[in-house]
Design a protein around this motif. Structure first.
Motif, short mmCIF file in Angstrom:
data_model
loop_
_atom_site.label_atom_id
_atom_site.label_comp_id
_atom_site.label_asym_id
_atom_site.label_seq_id
_atom_site.Cartn_x
_atom_site.Cartn_y
_atom_site.Cartn_z
N ASP A 149 0.66 -0.73 -0.12
CA ASP A 149 -0.23 -0.01 0.15
C ASP A 149 0.85 1.31 -0.16
OD1 ASP A 149 -1.97 2.10 1.41
OD2 ASP A 149 -2.62 0.73 2.06
N LEU A 172 -4.79 -4.26 -2.38
CA LEU A 172 -6.31 -4.20 -2.09
C LEU A 172 -6.25 -5.24 -1.89
CD1 LEU A 172 -8.85 -2.57 -2.20
CD2 LEU A 172 -8.73 -3.36 -4.48
N THR A 173 -6.03 -6.76 -3.04
CA THR A 173 -6.54 -7.89 -3.06
C THR A 173 -6.55 -8.01 -1.47
OG1 THR A 173 -6.11 -8.15 -5.24
CG2 THR A 173 -5.62 -10.08 -4.00
N HIS A 175 -5.19 -6.41 1.50
CA HIS A 175 -6.16 -6.26 2.49
C HIS A 175 -7.47 -6.58 2.68
CE1 HIS A 175 -4.02 -2.97 3.73
NE2 HIS A 175 -3.31 -2.51 2.58
N ARG A 176 -8.75 -6.93 1.63
CA ARG A 176 -9.96 -7.00 1.17
C ARG A 176 -9.80 -8.82 1.70
NH1 ARG A 176 -11.91 -6.78 -4.44
NH2 ARG A 176 -14.11 -7.38 -3.53
N ASP A 180 -10.02 -6.28 5.71
CA ASP A 180 -9.74 -4.56 6.20
C ASP A 180 -10.64 -3.13 5.27
OD1 ASP A 180 -8.66 -1.69 7.06
OD2 ASP A 180 -6.43 -2.37 6.84
N ARG A 181 -11.63 -3.27 5.63
CA ARG A 181 -11.81 -2.10 4.73
C ARG A 181 -11.80 -1.15 4.87
NH1 ARG A 181 -18.29 -2.26 5.28
NH2 ARG A 181 -17.93 -1.69 2.72
N ARG A 183 -8.93 0.88 5.04
CA ARG A 183 -7.48 -0.17 3.95
C ARG A 183 -7.86 0.34 2.91
NH1 ARG A 183 -4.49 4.15 5.57
NH2 ARG A 183 -3.35 3.56 3.08
N THR A 184 -8.76 -0.59 2.11
CA THR A 184 -9.75 -0.79 0.98
C THR A 184 -10.20 0.43 0.45
OG1 THR A 184 -10.42 -2.72 1.63
CG2 THR A 184 -11.65 -1.48 -0.34
N LEU A 188 -8.57 2.57 -2.81
CA LEU A 188 -9.60 2.31 -3.45
C LEU A 188 -8.78 4.91 -4.16
CD1 LEU A 188 -12.44 1.02 -2.64
CD2 LEU A 188 -11.35 0.50 -4.92
N ILE A 258 -16.94 -3.58 -6.28
CA ILE A 258 -15.03 -3.47 -6.89
C ILE A 258 -14.78 -3.96 -7.74
CG2 ILE A 258 -12.97 -3.15 -5.06
CD1 ILE A 258 -14.42 -2.13 -2.65
#
Length: 276
Positions: A149, A172-173, A175-176, A180-181, A183-184, A188, A258
């Motif tokens: 990130d 992102l992959t 975090h999801r 962890d929304r 940081r998601t 984004l 997403i």
């Protein structure tokens, strides 16, 4: 609500009571983390400072190092980079003394963030690459997600768009995957800037819409240190599209899964239809 570093669990089934220091310390660090994500930085600092003093009083070096690290995270996310640097350097030294490689890598991750927001991308990259290597070796996905990130943001600062996009997508992959929304949403927003710089403002607007949906659902605003970048992206995207085009793309992103949104390429899918 995840920062790199797995933390240390208390005894199974142990009640969380204000009179039990072994239970109160983890509770205070949890409260400090919750308040951080909600951008209630003063409350976060208060909980974490109380935890630090408690751990110091009972002679728990690991707990003190962990609460110091989390206080450093609160500091840089709020924009207080000087305080963050001092706290995180102390945390890194403590975990190296304790031979805790994972927690030391977490401190390096945060120090990388401090260097990035100070504008020292070379130092940031060194901290973050070292942390990424260690997290990968330890097979710790949350740490890998954070390191990628932040490295994506360093790449953006250095105008390395292909690398930034690759790192942010990888982040992102993960975090999801770990749920962890918070940081998601931030990733984004960073991906929106990648798409804007790549000449696709409609896709950028859609990503901003998706980020805002997540933020509303978790009641967590953009962190203070990320606000200038978010506002700059928003302004630049709006300047690149007619008002109806921005609103259409933004709404599209807000209602589109997403995974589908990430796979879109080019502005044609999102741009308003030409007038006949």
């Amino acid at each position: 609500m995840r920062l790199p570093g797995r933390g240390r669990a208390g005894a199974p089934g142990a009640p969380l009571t204000a009179d039990d220091p072994a239970a109160r310390g983890p509770l205070l660090t949890l409260l400090g983390s919750v308040e951080r994500e909600r951008a209630r930085y003063e409350q976060s600092r208060s909980h974490l400072e109380e935890a630090r003093q408690l751990y110091r009083k009972i002679g728990d070096s690991w707990g003190e190092g962990r609460s110091t690290q989390l206080a450093g995270a609160t500091a840089w996310l709020s924009g207080d980079l000087e305080t963050a640097a001092e706290l995180l350097a102390a945390s890194l030294a403590a975990f190296r003394d304790l031979a805790d490689a994972e927690s030391a890598a977490s401190a390096q991750t945060h120090l990388g963030a401090v260097a990035h927001y100070r504008g020292d991308q070379a130092s940031a990259r060194r901290f973050l690459v070292d942390a990424l290597d260690r997290f990968t070796e330890l097979e710790f996905p949350e740490g890998v997600a954070w390191a990628q990130d932040l490295l994506g943001r360093v790449d953006l600062a250095d105008d390395r768009l292909p690398s930034a996009l690759e790192r942010l997508r990888a982040s992102l992959t993960l975090h999801r995957r770990v749920g962890d929304r918070w940081r998601t949403a931030s990733v984004l927003e960073a991906l929106a800037e990648c798409r804007r710089r790549s000449g696709d403002p409609a896709h950028a607007a859609a990503l901003l819409g998706a980020a805002d949906v997540v933020r509303r659902e978790i009641a967590a605003p953009t962190p203070a240190c990320e606000q200038p970048a978010r506002l700059a992206t928003d302004a630049a995207v709006r300047a690149s599209l007619p008002p109806t085009g921005f609103e259409r793309a933004y709404r599209f992103g807000a209602r589109t899964p997403i995974d589908v949104l990430l796979d879109l390429t080019g502005a044609a899918t999102l741009a308003p239809a030409p007038a006949s």
